[in-house]
Scaffold this motif. Structure first.
Motif, PDB file in Angstrom:
ATOM      1  N   LEU A  22       0.821  -1.213   0.000  1.00 48.95           N
ATOM      2  CA  LEU A  22       0.000   0.000   0.000  1.00 48.95           C
ATOM      3  C   LEU A  22       0.857   1.266   0.000  1.00 48.95           C
ATOM      4  O   LEU A  22       0.529   2.242  -0.675  1.00 48.95           O
ATOM      5  N   ILE A  23       1.943   1.253   0.742  1.00 43.43           N
ATOM      6  CA  ILE A  23       2.831   2.413   0.772  1.00 43.43           C
ATOM      7  C   ILE A  23       3.500   2.610  -0.582  1.00 43.43           C
ATOM      8  O   ILE A  23       3.561   3.723  -1.101  1.00 43.43           O
ATOM      9  N   GLN A  24       3.994   1.540  -1.167  1.00 42.39           N
ATOM     10  CA  GLN A  24       4.699   1.617  -2.456  1.00 42.39           C
ATOM     11  C   GLN A  24       3.805   2.138  -3.576  1.00 42.39           C
ATOM     12  O   GLN A  24       4.290   2.727  -4.535  1.00 42.39           O
ATOM     13  N   GLU A  25       2.490   1.946  -3.456  1.00 46.19           N
ATOM     14  CA  GLU A  25       1.558   2.402  -4.488  1.00 46.19           C
ATOM     15  C   GLU A  25       1.328   3.910  -4.471  1.00 46.19           C
ATOM     16  O   GLU A  25       0.810   4.467  -5.429  1.00 46.19           O
ATOM     17  N   LYS A  26       1.706   4.565  -3.395  1.00 43.64           N
ATOM     18  CA  LYS A  26       1.482   6.012  -3.275  1.00 43.64           C
ATOM     19  C   LYS A  26       2.400   6.770  -4.229  1.00 43.64           C
ATOM     20  O   LYS A  26       3.528   6.360  -4.482  1.00 43.64           O
ATOM     21  N   PRO A  27       1.935   7.911  -4.757  1.00 43.83           N
ATOM     22  CA  PRO A  27       2.764   8.690  -5.684  1.00 43.83           C
ATOM     23  C   PRO A  27       3.974   9.291  -4.972  1.00 43.83           C
ATOM     24  O   PRO A  27       3.907   9.610  -3.783  1.00 43.83           O
ATOM     25  N   ASP A  28       5.058   9.437  -5.699  1.00 44.98           N
ATOM     26  CA  ASP A  28       6.290  10.084  -5.242  1.00 44.98           C
ATOM     27  C   ASP A  28       7.076   9.299  -4.198  1.00 44.98           C
ATOM     28  O   ASP A  28       8.060   9.806  -3.676  1.00 44.98           O
ATOM     29  N   VAL A  29       6.675   8.075  -3.856  1.00 43.27           N
ATOM     30  CA  VAL A  29       7.434   7.277  -2.894  1.00 43.27           C
ATOM     31  C   VAL A  29       8.682   6.743  -3.583  1.00 43.27           C
ATOM     32  O   VAL A  29       8.608   6.082  -4.610  1.00 43.27           O
ATOM     33  N   ALA A  30       9.843   7.062  -3.007  1.00 44.93           N
ATOM     34  CA  ALA A  30      11.115   6.609  -3.570  1.00 44.93           C
ATOM     35  C   ALA A  30      11.550   5.295  -2.926  1.00 44.93           C
ATOM     36  O   ALA A  30      11.950   4.359  -3.615  1.00 44.93           O
ATOM     37  N   ASP A  31      11.479   5.215  -1.606  1.00 53.46           N
ATOM     38  CA  ASP A  31      11.882   4.011  -0.877  1.00 53.46           C
ATOM     39  C   ASP A  31      10.960   3.799   0.309  1.00 53.46           C
ATOM     40  O   ASP A  31      10.424   4.751   0.879  1.00 53.46           O
ATOM     41  N   THR A  85      13.592  17.824   3.764  1.00 55.50           N
ATOM     42  CA  THR A  85      14.720  18.585   3.252  1.00 55.50           C
ATOM     43  C   THR A  85      14.262  19.234   1.952  1.00 55.50           C
ATOM     44  O   THR A  85      13.100  19.111   1.572  1.00 55.50           O
ATOM     45  N   THR A  86      15.165  19.890   1.257  1.00 54.11           N
ATOM     46  CA  THR A  86      14.762  20.526   0.001  1.00 54.11           C
ATOM     47  C   THR A  86      14.384  19.501  -1.068  1.00 54.11           C
ATOM     48  O   THR A  86      13.570  19.794  -1.926  1.00 54.11           O
ATOM     49  N   SER A  87      14.955  18.304  -1.005  1.00 54.37           N
ATOM     50  CA  SER A  87      14.678  17.334  -2.060  1.00 54.37           C
ATOM     51  C   SER A  87      13.880  16.114  -1.616  1.00 54.37           C
ATOM     52  O   SER A  87      13.246  15.464  -2.438  1.00 54.37           O
ATOM     53  N   ILE A 103      10.449   7.209   2.352  1.00 57.57           N
ATOM     54  CA  ILE A 103      11.215   8.308   1.772  1.00 57.57           C
ATOM     55  C   ILE A 103      10.543   8.663   0.463  1.00 57.57           C
ATOM     56  O   ILE A 103      10.334   7.805  -0.397  1.00 57.57           O
ATOM     57  N   GLN A 104      10.170   9.935   0.334  1.00 60.07           N
ATOM     58  CA  GLN A 104       9.501  10.370  -0.887  1.00 60.07           C
ATOM     59  C   GLN A 104      10.085  11.696  -1.360  1.00 60.07           C
ATOM     60  O   GLN A 104      10.753  12.389  -0.615  1.00 60.07           O
ATOM     61  N   LYS A 105       9.805  12.000  -2.603  1.00 57.01           N
ATOM     62  CA  LYS A 105      10.250  13.268  -3.170  1.00 57.01           C
ATOM     63  C   LYS A 105       9.442  14.391  -2.541  1.00 57.01           C
ATOM     64  O   LYS A 105       8.228  14.314  -2.454  1.00 57.01           O
TER      65      LYS A 105
END
Length: 112
Positions: A22-31, A85-87, A103-105
């Motif tokens: 469920l977490i991995q399906e969310k938009p902008d999730v990197a790790d 952070t900024t990124s 961790i997401q963008k």
């Protein structure tokens, strides 16, 4: 945090797999990383050495924030820790016997 039925005292492998999915399906999730009650990664999208490093650092941060909260408002508990952070944006959610670390963008989703 998660939108499916859960039992606070029991965290099965199925629960961990479903939470991770469920977490991995969310938009902008990197790790994504799921930690057990000892703070060890049990499911992660990161390289093993990197996930161990992140887990250790965020366990220390979580402990320090928990101590700070207890000094400010005794009896309160940490429900979520968000560091931006900024990124990147890192969200840590302790949930009974597991902790989800995402961790997401970092993106602003509003128009000024």
């Amino acid at each position: 945090m998660l939108s499916f039925k859960r039992d606070q005292n029991k965290r099965t492998r199925t629960y961990v797999e479903e939470a991770f999915r469920l977490i991995q399906e969310k938009p902008d999730v990197a790790d994504t990383m799921i930690l057990n009650s000892q703070g060890n990664p049990i499911k992660t999208s990161m390289e093993p050495n990197l996930s161990i490093q992140y887990a250790g650092l965020f366990e220390i941060l979580r402990d320090k924030v928990t101590i700070g909260i207890q000094k400010i408002h005794p009896g309160d508990e940490l429900l979520m820790l968000r560091v931006r952070t900024t990124s990147n944006e890192i969200i840590m959610v302790p949930d009974g016997k597991i902790t989800a670390l995402v961790i997401q963008k970092a993106q602003d989703r509003f128009n000024a």
